[in-house]
Design a protein around this motif. Sequence first.
Motif, PDB file in Angstrom:
ATOM      1  N   LYS A  14       9.556  40.446  42.633  1.00 20.04           N
ATOM      2  CA  LYS A  14      10.849  39.780  43.045  1.00 20.04           C
ATOM      3  C   LYS A  14      12.147  40.404  42.703  1.00 20.04           C
ATOM      4  O   LYS A  14      12.023  41.730  41.955  1.00 20.04           O
ATOM      5  N   GLY A  15      12.940  40.040  43.334  1.00 16.46           N
ATOM      6  CA  GLY A  15      14.400  40.819  43.672  1.00 16.46           C
ATOM      7  C   GLY A  15      15.129  40.458  42.327  1.00 16.46           C
ATOM      8  O   GLY A  15      14.898  39.867  41.216  1.00 16.46           O
ATOM      9  N   GLY A  16      16.525  41.325  42.148  1.00 18.96           N
ATOM     10  CA  GLY A  16      17.130  41.046  41.181  1.00 18.96           C
ATOM     11  C   GLY A  16      17.914  40.067  40.888  1.00 18.96           C
ATOM     12  O   GLY A  16      17.941  39.111  42.042  1.00 18.96           O
ATOM     13  N   ILE A  17      18.374  39.569  39.816  1.00 19.68           N
ATOM     14  CA  ILE A  17      19.083  38.490  39.498  1.00 19.68           C
ATOM     15  C   ILE A  17      20.547  38.910  38.962  1.00 19.68           C
ATOM     16  O   ILE A  17      20.826  39.864  38.012  1.00 19.68           O
ATOM     17  N   ASN A  18      21.610  38.143  39.508  1.00 20.87           N
ATOM     18  CA  ASN A  18      22.961  38.415  38.756  1.00 20.87           C
ATOM     19  C   ASN A  18      23.151  37.660  37.436  1.00 20.87           C
ATOM     20  O   ASN A  18      22.576  36.771  37.162  1.00 20.87           O
ATOM     21  N   ALA A  19      24.162  38.473  36.834  1.00 20.45           N
ATOM     22  CA  ALA A  19      24.672  37.668  35.646  1.00 20.45           C
ATOM     23  C   ALA A  19      25.257  36.445  35.761  1.00 20.45           C
ATOM     24  O   ALA A  19      25.930  36.050  36.744  1.00 20.45           O
ATOM     25  N   VAL A  20      24.814  35.605  34.703  1.00 17.36           N
ATOM     26  CA  VAL A  20      25.818  34.323  34.661  1.00 17.36           C
ATOM     27  C   VAL A  20      26.681  34.299  33.714  1.00 17.36           C
ATOM     28  O   VAL A  20      26.446  34.393  32.481  1.00 17.36           O
ATOM     29  N   GLN A  21      27.833  33.938  34.030  1.00 13.75           N
ATOM     30  CA  GLN A  21      29.159  34.085  33.231  1.00 13.75           C
ATOM     31  C   GLN A  21      30.122  33.072  33.460  1.00 13.75           C
ATOM     32  O   GLN A  21      30.260  32.792  34.681  1.00 13.75           O
ATOM     33  N   VAL A  22      30.808  32.714  32.545  1.00 13.77           N
ATOM     34  CA  VAL A  22      31.666  31.539  32.428  1.00 13.77           C
ATOM     35  C   VAL A  22      32.892  32.198  31.889  1.00 13.77           C
ATOM     36  O   VAL A  22      33.003  32.573  30.682  1.00 13.77           O
ATOM     37  N   GLY A  23      34.014  31.939  32.592  1.00 15.71           N
ATOM     38  CA  GLY A  23      35.389  32.525  32.188  1.00 15.71           C
ATOM     39  C   GLY A  23      35.916  31.848  31.231  1.00 15.71           C
ATOM     40  O   GLY A  23      35.637  30.550  31.200  1.00 15.71           O
ATOM     41  N   LEU A  24      36.740  32.339  30.365  1.00 16.00           N
ATOM     42  CA  LEU A  24      37.451  31.768  29.322  1.00 16.00           C
ATOM     43  C   LEU A  24      39.049  31.592  29.448  1.00 16.00           C
ATOM     44  O   LEU A  24      39.639  31.218  28.357  1.00 16.00           O
ATOM     45  N   GLY A  25      39.317  31.602  30.586  1.00 16.82           N
ATOM     46  CA  GLY A  25      41.132  31.411  30.900  1.00 16.82           C
ATOM     47  C   GLY A  25      41.377  32.768  31.168  1.00 16.82           C
ATOM     48  O   GLY A  25      40.954  33.792  31.627  1.00 16.82           O
ATOM     49  N   ALA A  26      42.734  32.790  31.039  1.00 17.39           N
ATOM     50  CA  ALA A  26      43.795  33.827  31.615  1.00 17.39           C
ATOM     51  C   ALA A  26      44.631  34.456  30.300  1.00 17.39           C
ATOM     52  O   ALA A  26      45.044  33.446  29.464  1.00 17.39           O
ATOM     53  N   GLN A  27      45.101  35.561  30.545  1.00 16.13           N
ATOM     54  CA  GLN A  27      45.928  36.016  29.681  1.00 16.13           C
ATOM     55  C   GLN A  27      47.216  36.964  30.537  1.00 16.13           C
ATOM     56  O   GLN A  27      46.868  37.172  31.631  1.00 16.13           O
ATOM     57  N   THR A  28      48.136  37.048  29.638  1.00 23.06           N
ATOM     58  CA  THR A  28      49.390  37.788  30.266  1.00 23.06           C
ATOM     59  C   THR A  28      48.779  39.445  30.647  1.00 23.06           C
ATOM     60  O   THR A  28      48.645  39.894  29.452  1.00 23.06           O
ATOM     61  N   GLY A  29      48.795  39.861  31.773  1.00 23.59           N
ATOM     62  CA  GLY A  29      48.572  41.339  31.793  1.00 23.59           C
ATOM     63  C   GLY A  29      49.911  42.171  31.602  1.00 23.59           C
ATOM     64  O   GLY A  29      49.736  43.065  31.025  1.00 23.59           O
ATOM     65  N   SER A  30      51.081  41.950  32.102  1.00 22.00           N
ATOM     66  CA  SER A  30      52.312  42.793  32.102  1.00 22.00           C
ATOM     67  C   SER A  30      53.280  42.037  32.492  1.00 22.00           C
ATOM     68  O   SER A  30      53.385  41.082  33.217  1.00 22.00           O
ATOM     69  N   ILE A  31      54.621  42.395  31.916  1.00 18.60           N
ATOM     70  CA  ILE A  31      55.809  41.924  32.337  1.00 18.60           C
ATOM     71  C   ILE A  31      56.517  43.124  32.829  1.00 18.60           C
ATOM     72  O   ILE A  31      57.023  43.786  31.954  1.00 18.60           O
ATOM     73  N   ASP A  32      56.690  43.235  34.070  1.00 20.68           N
ATOM     74  CA  ASP A  32      57.305  44.705  34.771  1.00 20.68           C
ATOM     75  C   ASP A  32      58.786  44.396  34.836  1.00 20.68           C
ATOM     76  O   ASP A  32      59.221  43.366  35.256  1.00 20.68           O
TER      77      ASP A  32
END
Length: 264
Positions: free
Chosen positions: A59-77
């Motif tokens: 059989k072929g490959g299977i992708n990962a199953v992931q659930v995101g847990l939200g967002a965060q501030t990356g930068s204030i430029d």
Amino acid sequence: MLRSMYAGISGMKNFQTKLDVIGNNIANVNTSGFKKGRVTFQEMMSQTTSGAQGPTGTKGGINAVQVGLGAQTGSIDNMHTQGFLQTTNNPLDLSIEGDGMFALTDGETTFYTRAGNFYLDSEGSIVNPDGLYLIGANGESPITIPDGAQSFSIQTDGTVTYVDGAGDPQTAGQIGLASFSNPAGLQKDGSNLFLNSENAGFNGLVVPEQDGAASIVSGALEMSNVDLAEEFTEMITAQRGFQANTRIITTSDSILEELVNLKR
């Protein structure tokens, strides 16, 4: 608890930060030399339900199953784009046409600014509204115009000249510009001032109009680079994003209420 509630909370925090930055930008829309801020977001870590699997002989490959847990501030430029120039016809109102910053000192600390509203103190020294001395191209300060001078002018290469009491032209000094490879790395210190940091890439003081350096315009002030139309658009999207995240929380709360009611 539902993961969506925590994701919604993280989104609300981020959009609140974005609104704080937008509010500061709008408050400083008429502040000379002000550089607007910009907020970027990043995805937080994801919870992996099952990992990825490579293909096998059957059989072929299977992708990962992931659930995101939200967002965060990356930068204030800090956006160091050029602001528009406002003509004042005051010879001590200076603006920079190009990259670079004025260097100021209180005798101990060196500050940097794009706000060029300068004055002469009681001794004829060129200072900013907080009394900080303007630094010359060779690091000298203050640049002083004698009390008996009949008139003075500032050239585009930063040379400060004056006419003495005998009517002869004299040179008081030459204004230097601080060069940074990464001006966004400067730290704001209030009062339109910036402080050097380890990530700003300070290249020293340069002479205006030499080796591609910026020129100085006398009689004009660089105003804020805030675009009100852009800020109002960003404010609307941030408000809608905040509302959408609150809707996630209320929807998750309704689901929890249904689960609690199952026992009845």
